[in-house]
Design a protein around this motif. Sequence first.
Motif, short mmCIF file in Angstrom:
data_model
loop_
_atom_site.label_atom_id
_atom_site.label_comp_id
_atom_site.label_asym_id
_atom_site.label_seq_id
_atom_site.Cartn_x
_atom_site.Cartn_y
_atom_site.Cartn_z
N TRP A 5 -30.21 0.10 9.12
CA TRP A 5 -30.37 -0.91 8.08
C TRP A 5 -31.85 -1.14 7.84
O TRP A 5 -32.63 -1.28 8.77
CB TRP A 5 -29.73 -2.22 8.53
N ASP A 6 -32.22 -1.16 6.59
CA ASP A 6 -33.59 -1.53 6.28
C ASP A 6 -33.59 -2.88 5.57
O ASP A 6 -32.55 -3.47 5.30
CB ASP A 6 -34.31 -0.46 5.46
N ILE A 7 -34.75 -3.39 5.26
CA ILE A 7 -34.89 -4.73 4.70
C ILE A 7 -34.19 -4.85 3.35
O ILE A 7 -33.64 -5.89 3.02
CB ILE A 7 -36.38 -5.15 4.62
N ASN A 8 -34.18 -3.77 2.55
CA ASN A 8 -33.54 -3.83 1.24
C ASN A 8 -32.03 -3.96 1.34
O ASN A 8 -31.41 -4.66 0.55
CB ASN A 8 -33.91 -2.61 0.40
N ASP A 9 -31.41 -3.28 2.32
CA ASP A 9 -29.97 -3.41 2.51
C ASP A 9 -29.61 -4.85 2.82
O ASP A 9 -28.67 -5.40 2.26
CB ASP A 9 -29.50 -2.51 3.65
N LYS A 10 -30.36 -5.47 3.71
CA LYS A 10 -30.08 -6.86 4.08
C LYS A 10 -30.30 -7.79 2.90
O LYS A 10 -29.55 -8.75 2.70
CB LYS A 10 -30.95 -7.28 5.25
N ARG A 11 -31.29 -7.50 2.09
CA ARG A 11 -31.59 -8.34 0.92
C ARG A 11 -30.44 -8.28 -0.09
O ARG A 11 -30.04 -9.29 -0.65
CB ARG A 11 -32.90 -7.86 0.28
N PHE A 12 -29.90 -7.08 -0.34
CA PHE A 12 -28.78 -6.94 -1.26
C PHE A 12 -27.54 -7.67 -0.75
O PHE A 12 -26.81 -8.29 -1.52
CB PHE A 12 -28.46 -5.47 -1.54
#
Length: 67
Positions: A5-12
């Motif tokens: 998981w990267d930061i963009n996945d968590k943001r979405f």
Amino acid sequence: MSKSWDINDKRFIQIGLKIAYYRKLNEMTQDQLAERIYSMFRLTSFWNLIRTNQKNSSITISFYKKL
């Protein structure tokens, strides 16, 4: 195989959860939300068309009558 998981996945995921929260808070179904977003998009597109075609009012008037 695990997914990293990267930061963009968590943001979405956060954005999706917020959308679901406020949709349910307003007692809307997913279809109702989609219809509201679609009508807002159409209205915005309509006003942008009017604004960009101010010199040619016949195009604007004929487009408006079709709605």
